[in-house]
Structure formats: C-alpha cells, structure tokens
Design a protein around this motif. Structure first.
Motif, short mmCIF file in Angstrom:
data_model
loop_
_atom_site.label_atom_id
_atom_site.label_comp_id
_atom_site.label_asym_id
_atom_site.label_seq_id
_atom_site.Cartn_x
_atom_site.Cartn_y
_atom_site.Cartn_z
N SER A 195 7.25 -18.83 8.95
CA SER A 195 6.63 -18.70 10.27
C SER A 195 6.32 -17.24 10.57
O SER A 195 5.24 -16.90 11.08
CB SER A 195 7.57 -19.26 11.34
N THR A 196 7.25 -16.36 10.22
CA THR A 196 7.08 -14.93 10.47
C THR A 196 5.85 -14.37 9.75
O THR A 196 5.09 -13.58 10.30
CB THR A 196 8.32 -14.14 10.03
N HIS A 197 5.67 -14.81 8.51
CA HIS A 197 4.57 -14.27 7.70
C HIS A 197 3.30 -15.13 7.78
O HIS A 197 2.32 -14.86 7.08
CB HIS A 197 5.02 -14.14 6.24
N LYS A 198 3.34 -16.16 8.63
CA LYS A 198 2.15 -16.99 8.87
C LYS A 198 1.55 -17.50 7.56
O LYS A 198 0.34 -17.35 7.32
CB LYS A 198 1.11 -16.22 9.68
N VAL A 199 2.37 -18.08 6.73
CA VAL A 199 1.90 -18.57 5.43
C VAL A 199 1.24 -19.93 5.60
O VAL A 199 1.44 -20.64 6.59
CB VAL A 199 3.06 -18.70 4.42
N GLU A 200 0.46 -20.29 4.61
CA GLU A 200 -0.17 -21.62 4.57
C GLU A 200 0.56 -22.45 3.51
O GLU A 200 0.52 -22.11 2.32
CB GLU A 200 -1.65 -21.50 4.21
N ILE A 201 1.25 -23.48 3.93
CA ILE A 201 2.00 -24.30 2.98
C ILE A 201 1.02 -25.02 2.05
O ILE A 201 0.03 -25.60 2.50
CB ILE A 201 2.87 -25.33 3.73
N SER A 202 1.31 -24.98 0.76
CA SER A 202 0.42 -25.55 -0.25
C SER A 202 0.64 -27.04 -0.43
O SER A 202 1.65 -27.61 0.02
CB SER A 202 0.63 -24.83 -1.59
N ASP A 203 -0.31 -27.68 -1.12
CA ASP A 203 -0.17 -29.10 -1.44
C ASP A 203 0.98 -29.31 -2.43
O ASP A 203 1.52 -28.35 -2.97
CB ASP A 203 -1.48 -29.66 -2.00
N ASP A 204 1.31 -30.56 -2.69
CA ASP A 204 2.48 -30.87 -3.52
C ASP A 204 2.12 -31.25 -4.95
O ASP A 204 2.89 -31.94 -5.63
CB ASP A 204 3.28 -32.01 -2.88
N GLU A 205 0.97 -30.81 -5.44
CA GLU A 205 0.61 -31.11 -6.82
C GLU A 205 1.56 -30.42 -7.78
O GLU A 205 1.83 -29.22 -7.66
CB GLU A 205 -0.82 -30.66 -7.13
#
Length: 264
Positions: A195-205
């Motif tokens: 949350s702090t680094h505002k990351v984009e969670i990737s897909d689960d492939e």
C-alpha cells in the motif's frame, strides 16, 4: 573449428527452453549439440564487451576496469536496486537510467534451488527466470521503477532467500512448492508495504520451465578459463547460463569477452 568471443546465451521459452550462443557472425542453436562432443579452447585473448578493446583481465562479466567503474550498468545499484541514486542526480548516465531504471519493474517469486524473491524489468519476463535456471516463477507485483522494486524486495527478503544455490540448481535439487500459496502469504504479510509503495498486484499465472538436459550432475565441478584453457566433453545439457558437460560445468556469462575456439 570456429573462433569467436563468448557472449551471454540467448533463450526462448518453448516446451523445452531453447538456447543460442551468439558467436561471431552467427548464432548457434546449442540444443542441437546436446549429446555430442564439444570443446571450447580459450586463446588467451580477452576483449571488453563495451569497447571491444583487448584487456588483460575482465571485470563484472566482461568489462575492462575503465568501463566497469564508469558504466551505469556496472554500478552497485544494479546489484542492489534499493541503492538507486538517480533521484540524487548522481547516476553515471542519466539517459541510460531513464531507459532502464525508470521503467516498470516486476517483483517475483521463483523456484530454483529453493524459493527466492527477485526483481527484474518488466520487459525481461520471462527471460530473467530462464537465465537463473528457475523451474517455476510467479509475479508478485509491478512497480513504477527499479528503486521501488528494490525497496519492496529488501523487505520481503527478510523472511525469504534472494539468492540461488547455483550448485543445487545445476543438480536439479529442489523441493516443489505451491507458488500461489506462498504469494498469497507474502501479500497478506506485507499488505502495508504494498500500500505504501502503491504497487500493482500481478496476475496469478505460474510460469514453468523445462531445460534441455539429458543428465544432471551428481557433483558439480566448475571449469575456469583463467586456470585451464580447455573445456571439453560430452554436452549433457544447458540450464541457466551454464553448459553442463559430463566433465564439469561452465558459466558462459561469466566469461563474456573471452575469445575461444569452438569445435563440435
């Protein structure tokens, strides 16, 4: 017999990973040589992979000392991305930094000799995993730049390895794991970090890799061109950046710029 300077192996993800050796004006498909007698004879000549000048000793996998201490791709922050200093105005080459470091990066989990966390430029997926000899890999998240990826990796690595046991990787020794489950645990534990680094969670492939190896070694003996000029034997396979012979193994990337005679 062919003569040329060694360069990093090129890969392509297929059912079985394909490997090419850039050599002189051609690119040799190494998969076709598995099971055959192959020899590499070091001529004693080393050439900087940056300038092409003849050198006595290579640094950082193929560079002259002058290139090693001045090129941005040889700076400490390449190996420790959390130390990226572009924002402080001290990048060795700001234009290079913009092209390589201020680009989307991926934080990932891979299974090599064990589970490890790592980072790579988004454009290097899945090449990075084949270069390290990963059996499986999954992306955790995508971030805006290399510095952020390094900060995220450092925190995750407090509970997990960030390096590969290369001997076990070459012996194909590992315990299979559920990367999806481990990823879920990482996401839960480091929710505040993401949350702090505002990351984009990737897909689960989950990416899986099969390597062209007829037989893995029970014991790993490594060739060193600086001590012995000839590497020869039956080529048993290729994994990561290593050629696996029945007589030992050699890391091709380590000897970039070394001029050799190749016979097969």
């Amino acid at each position: 017999m062919k003569i040329g300077k060694l360069k990093k192996l090129k890969t392509e993800k297929q059912d079985t990973v394909k490997y090419w050796l850039p050599f002189g004006d051609e690119s040799i498909l190494l998969n076709d040589l598995i099971g055959k007698q192959v020899s590499l004879n070091f001529t004693g000549n080393i050439y900087c992979i940056d300038t092409g000048k003849k050198i006595k000793k290579a640094y950082g996998q193929g560079y002259s000392w002058e290139s090693f201490i001045t090129l941005p791709e040889c700076d400490q922050c390449i190996f420790q991305p959390e130390l990226c200093h572009y924002s402080r105005g001290t990048c060795r080459d700001p234009k290079w930094g913009e092209q390589h470091c201020l680009k989307p990066h991926v934080v990932y989990l891979s299974l090599t000799s064990g589970v490890k966390v790592g980072i790579t430029r988004k454009t290097q997926v899945p090449t990075r995993w084949m270069d390290q000899g990963a059996v499986k890999a999954i992306k955790i998240c995508e971030v805006k730049d290399r510095l952020t990826s390094g900060k995220v990796e450092v925190e995750i690595a407090k509970d997990m390895a960030d390096k590969t046991n290369w001997r076990n990787m070459l012996k194909n020794v590992y315990t299979d794991v559920d990367l999806l489950s481990i990823k879920a645990s990482v996401l839960k534990k480091h929710e505040k970090l993401f949350s702090t680094h505002k990351v984009e969670i990737s897909d689960d492939e989950v990416y899986e890799f099969n390597y062209p190896v007829e037989q893995y070694p029970e014991k790993v003996s490594s060739f060193n061109f600086d001590k012995k000029s000839e590497v020869s034997g039956k080529l048993m396979g290729i994994k990561g950046q290593y050629l696996i012979f029945d007589t030992g193994v050699i890391n091709i990337r380590k000897y970039q710029g070394y001029e050799v005679n190749l016979e097969y």
